[in-house]
Scaffold this active site. Structure first.
Site, PDB file in Angstrom:
ATOM      1  N   GLU A   1       1.077  -1.163   0.066  1.00  0.00           N
ATOM      2  CA  GLU A   1      -0.199  -0.011  -0.105  1.00  0.00           C
ATOM      3  C   GLU A   1       0.834   1.042  -0.016  1.00  0.00           C
ATOM      4  O   GLU A   1       1.842   1.203   0.846  1.00  0.00           O
ATOM      5  CB  GLU A   1      -0.816   0.131   1.295  1.00  0.00           C
ATOM      6  CG  GLU A   1      -1.834   1.219   1.179  1.00  0.00           C
ATOM      7  CD  GLU A   1      -2.766   1.410   2.605  1.00  0.00           C
ATOM      8  OE1 GLU A   1      -2.159   0.910   3.513  1.00  0.00           O
ATOM      9  OE2 GLU A   1      -3.463   2.248   2.584  1.00  0.00           O
TER      10      GLU A   1
ATOM     11  N   ARG B   1       4.654 -13.491   9.524  1.00  0.00           N
ATOM     12  CA  ARG B   1       5.309 -12.412   9.175  1.00  0.00           C
ATOM     13  C   ARG B   1       6.750 -12.327  10.079  1.00  0.00           C
ATOM     14  O   ARG B   1       6.706 -13.225  11.012  1.00  0.00           O
ATOM     15  CB  ARG B   1       4.596 -11.108   9.647  1.00  0.00           C
ATOM     16  CG  ARG B   1       3.865 -11.049  11.002  1.00  0.00           C
ATOM     17  CD  ARG B   1       3.376  -9.569  11.060  1.00  0.00           C
ATOM     18  NE  ARG B   1       4.141  -8.953  11.856  1.00  0.00           N
ATOM     19  CZ  ARG B   1       4.199  -7.593  12.285  1.00  0.00           C
ATOM     20  NH1 ARG B   1       2.615  -7.147  11.972  1.00  0.00           N
ATOM     21  NH2 ARG B   1       4.853  -6.968  13.047  1.00  0.00           N
TER      22      ARG B   1
ATOM     23  N   LYS C   1       3.976   1.068  10.891  1.00  0.00           N
ATOM     24  CA  LYS C   1       4.290   2.223  10.158  1.00  0.00           C
ATOM     25  C   LYS C   1       3.526   3.535  10.704  1.00  0.00           C
ATOM     26  O   LYS C   1       4.243   4.578  10.703  1.00  0.00           O
ATOM     27  CB  LYS C   1       3.279   2.175   8.810  1.00  0.00           C
ATOM     28  CG  LYS C   1       4.094   1.463   7.656  1.00  0.00           C
ATOM     29  CD  LYS C   1       3.144   1.572   6.472  1.00  0.00           C
ATOM     30  CE  LYS C   1       3.294   0.733   5.245  1.00  0.00           C
ATOM     31  NZ  LYS C   1       2.618   0.554   4.096  1.00  0.00           N
TER      32      LYS C   1
END
Length: 569
Positions: free
Chosen positions: A38, A274, A284
């Site tokens: 993204e 992950r 983020k």
RNA sequence: UGGGGCGUGGUGCAAAGGCAGCACACCAGACUUUGGAUCUGUGGAUCUUGGUUCGAAUCCAGGCGCCCCAGCCA
């Protein structure tokens, strides 16, 4: 000839097996993967795992990789991130067949939504967000799952769930055209309000947003949700294997539901765990806060585990790839220790970094019996691990700087470096013996005196005597002044992603700036990004802040330091 | 009394019914013109209970623990 590494060693076994099986049984005749960032922030090391798995899966099976930006939420996304992500991914060495955007498919996606409405499988809902949340059949935020029996409670159907298809079609069209206020309506899939998987309780497909999009401009007033975009885009692009992290496991039934109902190309979602790295911030949102509050200098601050930060710190792409693939990829939740990353960085740099001498905390050493006006050029090896790196000349003279740490007036046990009466080797130069010290009024040693043995030029004694220690030095009259930034881990806690008080977990010693270090003349004109080992100190990298005659070095990682261990005991 | 995922030394990964192995970390030593690198060695693990089997980390059943999910984020 070096054996070339088999690509298979780069892929997690369970993914390789699944893809191979799909090819074998004819589910697919080719392999295509996609990288779906993204564009709302910079890449960090946590993203690398997904990038590499997508890349190597395509590569190993002779398929191709698409870089597809998931730009479905224009309120948070922008072009600058698109460029940065492409740049970082290229730096890593990842190659893709083409770049696409979720927004490329907005028109087709809308057609597909209309199809679902016509099939009676989607409807426009006029409920408020609060009403929808309440009717989902779950509890208010903050309630622990275990504290309730109501999680069992099925949701209740929206009063708009069975409105006529024609009405939904009309409202959807007008939503698209911008006739309604944000939040007033959504398009929902009609699945099952009692499903134990909450994602299947009539998930939202489109929401109204009167927001300018960085690619489609003001054309759209509705934007798709992740679940109503990602799988459809995979299918539209002919992606065979949509590889993602474990958090999407529960989305898989929805992913498959849409594609089955639409009878579209059946892309397959496969999940892996992950990467969690101790002392690294992966959120983020929080990294953004560090940048915005000035706790770090920017997205490329060398203390960050953003790709840009790692790059600026001097970590080679090869080390990042070796680390991420070397941690192995499974479905296990795992926390990899930062020390493991450090070890691989050292390993990589050990092979390629040129050796240089640099004195960070200078102490003047005067060699009393060395001629005042003499300068000798000493031969020094550029990299003992790589003979092809050659040698260089290092000027030596009567006054040199040595490291303050390399001298003790009163040596502790097992201290082999310079102290009164002791003889050490000045690397590539001579054996010198400490004769006396000069102190200031406060009693600090400000200068050390020594004598050298002229017969030991280069560092070897003809009589075969040994010294226990070799120390580095820089000739005072030839020294170049440099700034050295000593970076350490940014956080004092292993998992900085939990909690919201950032200030309290910042390591106050994460950056020490040394402004008056001295480096050897060969370091005068190094280009930014050059990887250097300061002998006995660590691996460094020239920073982009370097000026002619005033180089700036970042510490990438320290050398393994056995002395520090002895010293701590 | 929801659904889903995952359990192997401190950490991460191997072992696809047959000697539990590797890397990092740790500890001890050798070597060394970087107290680096390199080399050698030590210690330490199959969540638990039961079952199947000559034999189980692996297969079966139950239990326990950890993680994810109730955005009109991705």
């Amino acid at each position: 000839m070096e054996p070339t590494e088999t690509p298979t060693s780069r892929l997690p076994a369970f993914i390789r097996e699944a893809v191979a099986e799909d090819l074998k049984n004819g589910r697919y005749t080719y392999v295509r993967t996609r990288l779906p960032p993204e564009p709302n922030g910079y890449l960090h090391i946590g993203h690398v795992k997904a990038f590499l798995i997508d890349y190597f899966t395509a590569k190993e099976f002779g398929g191709e990789l698409y870089l597809r930006f998931d730009d479905t939420n224009p309120s948070k996304e922008g072009t600058e991130y698109v460029e940065a992500i492409e740049d970082d991914a290229s730096w890593l060495g990842i190659k893709w067949a083409k770049v696409t955007f979720a927004s490329d498919y907005f028109d087709l996606l809308y057609d597909w939504a209309v199809r679902l409405v016509k099939m009676g499988l989607a409807y426009v809902d006029d409920q408020t967000q609060e009403e929808m949340s309440a009717s989902r059949g779950t509890l208010p935020k903050g309630t622990k799952w275990s504290e309730t029996e109501s999680a069992l409670k099925p949701g209740t159907d929206s009063p708009y769930r069975n409105r006529p298809v024609e009405e939904s079609l009309d409202l959807l069209e007008r939503m698209k055209n911008g006739e309604f206020a944000e939040g007033s309506r959504v398009l929902r899939a009609k699945i099952d309000m009692a499903n134990p998987n909450i994602l299947l309780r009539d998930p939202v497909m489109y929401r109204i947003m009167h927001v300018h999009h960085h690619r489609t401009g003001d054309k759209w007033h509705i934007y798709p949700m992740y679940d109503w975009s990602h799988g459809q885009n995979d299918s539209m692009e002919g992606v065979t294997h949509s590889l993602c992290s474990n958090e999407y496991i529960i989305h898989r039934p929805l992913y498959e539901w849409f594609l089955q109902k639409l009878e579209a190309f059946p892309s397959r979602q496969i999940e892996f765990s992950r990467l969690n790295l101790t002392y690294a911030m992966m959120s983020k949102r929080k990294v953004r806060k560090l940048v915005e509050t000035g706790i770090v200098s920017g997205w490329d601050d060398p203390r960050l585990t953003t790709l840009r930060g790692l790059r600026r710190r001097g970590v080679p792409a090869e080390a990042i790839i070796d680390f991420v693939t070397g941690t192995g990829e499974t479905k296990n939740d795992s926390w990899v220790e930062m020390a493991q990353f450090d070890a691989i960085i050292r390993d990589t740099l050990n092979k390629i970094a040129l050796r240089r001498m640099a004195v960070l905390k200078p102490l003047k050493l005067v060699i009393d019996n060395y001629p005042d006006d003499l300068v000798e050029e000493m031969d020094a090896v550029n990299n003992p691990e790589d003979p092809s790196a050659g040698t260089r000349k290092v000027p030596f003279s009567r006054v040199v700087y040595i490291e303050q740490d390399d001298f003790r007036e009163v040596p502790p046990p097992k201290y082999f470096r310079l102290f009164p009466g002791n003889e050490v080797r000045l690397r590539y130069a001579y054996l010198v013996r400490c004769t006396s010290v000069v102190k200031d009024e406060a009693g600090n040693v400000v200068e050390v005196h020594a004598t050298y043995d002229p017969a030991t030029k280069g560092g070897d004694a003809p009589d075969g005597r040994k010294v226990k220690s070799t120390i580095h030095w820089v000739s005072a009259q030839h020294a170049i002044k440099a700034e050295v930034r000593l970076y350490d881990r940014l956080f004092t806690v292993e998992n900085p992603d939990v909690g919201d008080d950032l200030q309290s977990i910042i390591n106050p010693a994460s950056l020490e700036v040394v402004t008056d270090a001295f480096v050897e003349p060969a370091l005068d004109n190094v280009k930014a990004g050059e990887k250097i080992q300061f002998e006995r100190t660590g691996y460094f990298c020239t920073d982009l802040d370097s000026q002619p005659g005033k180089p700036v070095f970042n510490r990438t990682v320290g050398l393994r330091d056995t002395w520090a261990k002895i010293n701590n005991q």
